[in-house]
Design an enzyme around this catalytic site. Structure first.
Site, PDB file in Angstrom:
ATOM      1  N   GLY A 173       0.636  -1.060   0.062  1.00 31.40           N
ATOM      2  CA  GLY A 173       0.042   0.175  -0.044  1.00 31.40           C
ATOM      3  C   GLY A 173       0.848   1.072   0.025  1.00 31.40           C
ATOM      4  N   GLY A 408      23.923  12.837 -29.581  1.00 30.58           N
ATOM      5  CA  GLY A 408      23.410  13.433 -28.237  1.00 30.58           C
ATOM      6  C   GLY A 408      23.982  12.613 -26.896  1.00 30.58           C
ATOM      7  N   ALA A 409      23.916  11.323 -27.284  1.00 24.48           N
ATOM      8  CA  ALA A 409      24.659  10.484 -25.960  1.00 24.48           C
ATOM      9  C   ALA A 409      25.955  11.118 -25.466  1.00 24.48           C
ATOM     10  CB  ALA A 409      24.603   8.974 -26.226  1.00 24.48           C
TER      11      ALA A 409
END
Ligand code: HXC
Length: 518
Positions: A173, A408-409
């Site tokens: 929970g 980009g990496a």
């Protein structure tokens, strides 16, 4: 008078003895039969022998909101206090499953929040040993309010003192959110599970049969969801690993991590590293060889070792100083960056930055993972997290480009362009906008198409491109790489760099906080 004092002492002794028994022998035997230790046995293993000082051993709950007769256990199902790990102070709470299933009510929560507050006040880590049936049902909404108080402290303590959670039993929970907001979560195989809704609810709502283990066991969270940073086979090894982790960390955000000399010479070179990278760029190798070679005493504590294995994150020491290491792993998915790898590394980078731990980045990345699965799963958002985290980090940052560093990496992986302090490259580094095949197919498309032998033309163009672009020299000439180093000297160069960066200072913009893409 003397008699009264004696009575009090005797009573105190009796009450302490009673508290030590938790929920009683029968339940302790049941706990052991499940392969679990009791709350107190766990604390004994976690802390230095004899160092534990307990608070609130006599505290009890207010009783039962159901109005039924309800025995109030001394200590209310949680053992709290402080002690030391290798001489350094830590605060701890350990839920006692033998008392109401370790469930959390008002008094139980007050004991936990008291040690959390103390930990923040004195600047010491807080370690929670969780083994609980969740909100104490008999206490109704008070039990929910009690969770809220803990969540609030988790956030207030975040980035101030290290927070560690061990899940050593059920955790279900909303209760899962306290560990989820701490810095590191350990889970014990077979005896622990974590889920927001358990198997019964799953069955009712989506009509699927699933066991607790399949839904939220340690293996699932260690390899699929990434919720668990460490998966340990049993309680004993779990607690030993927590001690190991604490040794890498500072006690709070105002301190540096403790210095530990492992008697490993800083200038030690490793000639085998000169041959680590295969001459065939499509061939893989294990980045761990480099990691274990450069770290003091070949000691490395990997975080989330079974999750997003295409990136490696963990702690080691260099010249006695703790460092946080982020490395692409070419032997898993060729080391690509995908969503999971990006979020894993981003959170690690932020932890290191919050706690003054310098970052070392070892790069061999062919790019971002292509495809609709990644795009639709939000790789833009997730990749941006890593970019944001590196840019935001003000601790010393050092990068070594081992092999591939494309597009980009390359930028994201702590490049000079996002203000990394010092960037080295091995002679085998390939720093370019894209790989030879992709680049040649774009810029020589017409030539290849019109050629009599397109395959041969493509191969020729790829070779041409490789010679011109695929090396570290262009970047070195432009100053994007501070030096092209001999692989064998990597350890020494990194330690010297860490030494001079130790006094690094940065100016922070005046703002409440940035808005990292979540
Ligand atoms: C009060 C609890 C309890 C609870 C267990 N017990 N959970 N008492 N409140 N939440 C008691 C049992 O009555 C029992 O008491 C003892 O703990 C051991 O429980 P068993 O069921 O015998 O043990 P086991 O078979 O191992 O099962 C453990 C369990 C199960 C899986 C945790 O007890 C269970 O499902 N409990 C309820 C879990 C739950 O629904 N919790 C509320 C979740 S909602 P005796 O006297 O017989 O030893 C929640 C919201 C949090 O937590 C929200 C935060 C925002």
């Amino acid at each position: 008078m003397v008699l009264a004092l004696h009575d009090n002492l005797t009573r105190l002794e009796e009450m302490r003895q009673e508290a030590m028994q938790g929920g009683g022998d029968k339940r302790i035997t049941a706990q052991h039969a499940r392969g679990k230790l009791t709350a107190r046995e766990r604390i004994d293993l976690l802390l230095d022998e004899g160092s534990f000082e307990e608070f609130d051993i006599l505290k009890t709950g207010r009783g039962n909101a159901l109005g039924e007769d309800n025995y109030c256990y001394l200590g209310d199902g949680v053992v709290t206090g402080h002690g030391t790990i290798d001489g350094r102070e830590v605060f701890v709470f350990s839920q006692d499953f033998t008392v109401f299933g370790g469930s959390l009510g008002e008094a139980h929560s007050q004991k936990i929040t008291k040690v959390m507050d103390q930990a923040v006040r004195v600047g010491s880590p807080i370690i929670g040993l969780n083994d609980s049936g969740g909100a104490r049902i008999q206490e109704g909404v008070d039990a929910l309010a009690a969770y809220g108080e803990i969540f609030h402290r988790n956030v207030e303590a975040s980035g101030v003192v290290p927070q560690i959670s061990c899940i050593m039993g059920p955790c279900a929970g909303g209760a899962v959110y306290s560990p989820a907001m701490t810095d590191f979560t350990f889970m014990v195989e077979k005896s622990s599970n974590m889920f927001v809704t358990g198997p019964n609810v799953v069955k009712t709502v989506i009509h699927q049969d699933i066991t607790s283990e399949e839904l939220g066991g340690a293996q699932v969270h260690g390899s699929v969801s990434g919720v668990a940073h460490f998966v340990m086979p049993n309680d004993v090894l779990c607690l030993r690993e927590v001690r190991r982790l604490i040794n890498y960390l500072p006690s709070n955000n105002r301190q540096k991590a403790p210095f530990l000399d492992l008697w490993d010479p800083p200038e030690r070179s490793d000639p085998a590293l000169d041959y680590l990278v295969p001459s065939n760029p499509n061939q893989t190798y294990d980045m761990n060889v480099l990691i274990y070679s450069i770290l003091d005493g070949a000691e490395f504590l990997e975080i989330q070792a079974g999750y997003a294995r295409n990136i490696i994150c963990g702690f080691g020491r260099m010249g006695g100083q703790t460092i946080g290491l982020v490395a692409n792993q070419p032997s898993v998915l060729a080391g690509v960056l995908d969503s999971d790898a990006s979020t894993k590394a981003a959170r690690f980078v932020r932890f290191c930055d919050a706690f003054n731990i310098p970052l070392i980045c070892l790069v061999d990345v062919p790019g971002f993972m292509p495809g609709p699965e990644q795009e639709h799963g939000g790789i833009i958002r997730h990749g941006a997290k890593l970019l944001f985290a590196f840019i935001e980090a003000t601790v010393p940052r050092i990068t070594v480009i081992v092999r591939k560093a494309y597009g980009g990496a390359y930028l994201v992986m702590n490049s000079k362009h996002i203000h990394c302090d010092i960037n080295y490259a091995w002679p085998t580094a390939e720093i370019a906008v894209m790989g030879p095949r992709g680049a040649s197919e774009v810029i020589y498309r017409r030539e290849i198409k019109e050629s009599k032998d397109p395959d041969a033309t493509l191969a020729e163009k790829m070779e041409q491109y490789r010679k011109a672009f695929v090396n570290p020299l262009l970047s070195a000439r432009r100053g994007y790489i501070d030096d092209v180093i001999f692989p064998r000297d990597t350890r020494h160069r990194l330690i010297r760099t860490l030494q001079f960066l130790e006094s690094k200072k940065t100016r922070q913009p005046d703002r409440k906080h940035g808005n990292i893409p979540l």
